[in-house]
Motif scaffolding. Structure first.
Motif, PDB file in Angstrom:
ATOM      1  N   THR A   1       7.292  17.386 -28.419  1.00 32.21           N
ATOM      2  CA  THR A   1       6.098  18.154 -29.175  1.00 32.21           C
ATOM      3  C   THR A   1       6.053  17.828 -30.613  1.00 32.21           C
ATOM      4  O   THR A   1       4.918  17.805 -30.778  1.00 32.21           O
ATOM      5  N   VAL A   2       7.224  17.353 -31.198  1.00 30.46           N
ATOM      6  CA  VAL A   2       6.853  16.748 -32.533  1.00 30.46           C
ATOM      7  C   VAL A   2       6.269  15.607 -32.768  1.00 30.46           C
ATOM      8  O   VAL A   2       5.808  15.470 -33.757  1.00 30.46           O
TER       9      VAL A   2
ATOM     10  N   ASN B   1       1.564  19.976 -22.020  1.00 28.29           N
ATOM     11  CA  ASN B   1       0.855  21.260 -22.304  1.00 28.29           C
ATOM     12  C   ASN B   1       1.703  22.486 -22.096  1.00 28.29           C
ATOM     13  O   ASN B   1       1.727  23.410 -22.851  1.00 28.29           O
ATOM     14  N   GLU B   2       2.318  22.376 -20.977  1.00 28.38           N
ATOM     15  CA  GLU B   2       3.175  23.360 -20.575  1.00 28.38           C
ATOM     16  C   GLU B   2       4.512  23.773 -21.570  1.00 28.38           C
ATOM     17  O   GLU B   2       4.727  24.791 -21.933  1.00 28.38           O
ATOM     18  N   LEU B   3       4.822  22.672 -22.109  1.00 27.41           N
ATOM     19  CA  LEU B   3       5.926  22.486 -22.714  1.00 27.41           C
ATOM     20  C   LEU B   3       5.542  23.248 -24.384  1.00 27.41           C
ATOM     21  O   LEU B   3       6.048  24.092 -24.705  1.00 27.41           O
ATOM     22  N   ILE B   4       4.241  22.685 -24.687  1.00 27.16           N
ATOM     23  CA  ILE B   4       3.781  23.270 -26.052  1.00 27.16           C
ATOM     24  C   ILE B   4       3.484  24.763 -25.946  1.00 27.16           C
ATOM     25  O   ILE B   4       3.891  25.425 -26.843  1.00 27.16           O
TER      26      ILE B   4
ATOM     27  N   ARG C   1      14.762  23.320 -22.025  1.00 26.85           N
ATOM     28  CA  ARG C   1      15.340  21.897 -22.147  1.00 26.85           C
ATOM     29  C   ARG C   1      15.156  20.958 -21.213  1.00 26.85           C
ATOM     30  O   ARG C   1      15.041  19.720 -21.559  1.00 26.85           O
ATOM     31  N   THR C   2      14.797  21.413 -20.105  1.00 29.02           N
ATOM     32  CA  THR C   2      14.671  20.295 -19.025  1.00 29.02           C
ATOM     33  C   THR C   2      13.373  19.416 -19.206  1.00 29.02           C
ATOM     34  O   THR C   2      13.147  18.399 -19.199  1.00 29.02           O
ATOM     35  N   LEU C   3      12.200  20.508 -19.576  1.00 25.40           N
ATOM     36  CA  LEU C   3      11.038  19.823 -19.858  1.00 25.40           C
ATOM     37  C   LEU C   3      11.172  18.925 -21.109  1.00 25.40           C
ATOM     38  O   LEU C   3      10.667  17.670 -21.174  1.00 25.40           O
ATOM     39  N   GLN C   4      11.958  19.371 -22.084  1.00 26.98           N
ATOM     40  CA  GLN C   4      11.767  18.620 -23.305  1.00 26.98           C
ATOM     41  C   GLN C   4      12.772  17.081 -22.724  1.00 26.98           C
ATOM     42  O   GLN C   4      12.109  15.973 -23.129  1.00 26.98           O
ATOM     43  N   ASP C   5      13.549  17.250 -22.103  1.00 25.96           N
ATOM     44  CA  ASP C   5      14.184  15.886 -21.789  1.00 25.96           C
ATOM     45  C   ASP C   5      13.600  15.044 -20.898  1.00 25.96           C
ATOM     46  O   ASP C   5      13.566  13.794 -21.172  1.00 25.96           O
ATOM     47  N   LYS C   6      12.702  15.614 -19.911  1.00 28.95           N
ATOM     48  CA  LYS C   6      12.084  15.011 -18.985  1.00 28.95           C
ATOM     49  C   LYS C   6      11.002  14.141 -19.839  1.00 28.95           C
ATOM     50  O   LYS C   6      10.723  13.089 -19.592  1.00 28.95           O
TER      51      LYS C   6
ATOM     52  N   PRO D   1       9.807  29.930 -29.955  1.00 24.70           N
ATOM     53  CA  PRO D   1       9.791  29.024 -30.783  1.00 24.70           C
ATOM     54  C   PRO D   1      11.467  28.929 -31.259  1.00 24.70           C
ATOM     55  O   PRO D   1      11.761  27.569 -31.661  1.00 24.70           O
ATOM     56  N   GLU D   2      12.242  29.654 -30.670  1.00 21.34           N
ATOM     57  CA  GLU D   2      13.711  29.458 -31.106  1.00 21.34           C
ATOM     58  C   GLU D   2      14.088  28.278 -30.370  1.00 21.34           C
ATOM     59  O   GLU D   2      15.354  27.827 -30.668  1.00 21.34           O
ATOM     60  N   PHE D   3      13.578  27.902 -29.161  1.00 20.69           N
ATOM     61  CA  PHE D   3      13.877  26.738 -28.449  1.00 20.69           C
ATOM     62  C   PHE D   3      13.464  25.341 -28.705  1.00 20.69           C
ATOM     63  O   PHE D   3      13.511  24.129 -28.146  1.00 20.69           O
ATOM     64  N   LYS D   4      12.268  25.426 -29.891  1.00 19.86           N
ATOM     65  CA  LYS D   4      11.652  24.222 -30.323  1.00 19.86           C
ATOM     66  C   LYS D   4      12.553  23.406 -31.455  1.00 19.86           C
ATOM     67  O   LYS D   4      12.836  23.895 -32.401  1.00 19.86           O
ATOM     68  N   THR D   5      12.701  22.359 -31.075  1.00 18.60           N
ATOM     69  CA  THR D   5      13.947  21.492 -31.771  1.00 18.60           C
ATOM     70  C   THR D   5      13.266  20.234 -32.364  1.00 18.60           C
ATOM     71  O   THR D   5      12.113  19.787 -31.742  1.00 18.60           O
ATOM     72  N   LYS D   6      13.828  19.631 -33.501  1.00 16.37           N
ATOM     73  CA  LYS D   6      13.521  18.411 -33.896  1.00 16.37           C
ATOM     74  C   LYS D   6      13.237  17.218 -33.018  1.00 16.37           C
ATOM     75  O   LYS D   6      12.891  16.232 -33.334  1.00 16.37           O
ATOM     76  N   THR D   7      14.065  17.367 -31.906  1.00 19.58           N
ATOM     77  CA  THR D   7      14.192  16.382 -30.993  1.00 19.58           C
ATOM     78  C   THR D   7      13.308  16.600 -29.751  1.00 19.58           C
ATOM     79  O   THR D   7      13.124  15.872 -28.942  1.00 19.58           O
TER      80      THR D   7
END
Ligand SMILES: COc1nc2nc(N)nc(N)c2nc1C
Length: 307
Positions: free
Chosen positions: A56-57, A37-40, A6-11, A47-53
């Motif tokens: 990586t989309v 690359n780390e987040l991907i 979540r932190t990586l996604q927000d950053k 995969p349960e933490f990959k969201t539409k927001t």
């Protein structure tokens, strides 16, 4: 682990905003790429933490079989045109006869593809082309790849914003150089390249085209409580949308004409194509009073540069 993802996604969403909306990156590209690359990698393992927001989309998802249709809540209208000073003064006269002296907002008319973006509870949920004004094509997955489009905004608001998706001139030149090397047909201009990129079915292709966007209107003003077009654009800025900074208010049609004269000669300095200037009555109550003809707002006009 969820916390780390979540932190990586927000950053990374923040870094996209700084780079593609503010044009003011705070981390070097190399660090951004490493984190992405780390987040991907992490999202592949979890995969349960990959969201539409998740950022990586932006690389694009599955190829679509076709575009579904979208009926616009309110029609995406076209603008009446002005081609010379006489047309502009006639527009000003009509406006003054109806509502008296007004302040105008002058905006660059980006030569791209008109799109509508819908947000529900702060999440980008649907994007569509203008189509015939009433019904457009659902190009959400392609628009998700445009890094200047926020995947979620700072408040759980629901509204629709409209703007112009476009291809920067530099991206257009690079794209045609590549196509030339591959002996593929060249795009005639950035507008066709942007439209072509957004209206094809493979989001990974759209992601590779470095498209961007300028937003210029928001339809549910109760969420925004703006009294003028100026304030509506400032609200869009506050909510993380990219708006065009060259906008200016004008106290008279003479000042509008000065603004048009300036951009007639200086538009070559922009890193995107514009095909005119849009002049709007700034006060939203005045816009309400002026209303619409069957196909265009009476409170706006598009001055078109000579072709
Ligand atoms: C209010 O309606 C509109 N406003 C606009 N504003 C700008 N800056 N550019 C446009 N292309 C545009 N098009 C329409 C239909």
């Amino acid at each position: 682990m969820e916390e780390k993802i979540r932190t990586l996604q927000d950053k990374l969403n923040r870094y996209n905003y700084e780079y593609h909306v503010l044009d003011a990156p705070t981390v070097p590209d190399g660090e951004y790429d490493k984190m992405m690359n780390e987040l991907i990698q992490l999202e592949t393992e979890h995969p349960e933490f990959k969201t539409k927001t998740s950022p990586t989309v932006r690389v694009g998802g599955e190829i679509l079989k076709g575009f579904t249709k979208v009926d616009h809540d309110t029609p995406m209208l076209s603008l009446g045109n002005a081609f010379n000073e006489g047309d502009l003064r006639a527009f000003d006269k009509r406006v003054q006869e109806a509502v008296g002296r007004v302040e105008y907002m002058c905006e660059l008319k980006i030569d791209g593809l008109a799109v509508s973006l819908k947000y529900e509870d702060g999440l980008f949920v649907q994007g569509a082309t203008r189509g015939n004004g009433t019904t457009g094509e659902n190009i959400t997955e392609n628009l998700r790849t445009i890094k200047a489009i926020p995947l979620k905004i700072d408040e759980p608001l629901s509204f629709e914003v409209r703007g112009e998706a476009y291809m920067p001139k530099k991206s257009f030149q690079k794209l045609n150089e590549q196509r030339e090397l591959r002996e593929e047909a060249l795009f005639q201009n950035p507008r066709n390249a942007a439209a072509g990129s957004l209206r094809q079915l493979d989001p990974k292709l759209a992601a590779a085209r470095n498209l961007s966007i300028f937003l210029y209107s928001v339809n549910d003003l109760t969420n925004i409580n703006a009294a003028t077009q100026s304030e509506a654009l400032e609200a869009l800025d506050r909510h993380g949308f990219k708006t065009n900074k060259e906008r200016r208010t004008a106290q008279s049609i003479d000042e509008v004409i000065e603004y048009i004269d300036y951009w007639t000669t200086h538009r070559t300095e922009l890193d995107y194509d514009i095909d005119g200037i849009v002049i709007k009555v700034n006060d939203l109550d005045h816009q309400e009073e002026l209303g619409f003809t069957v196909k265009s707002p009476r409170w706006a006009i598009a001055y078109k540069f000579p072709a």
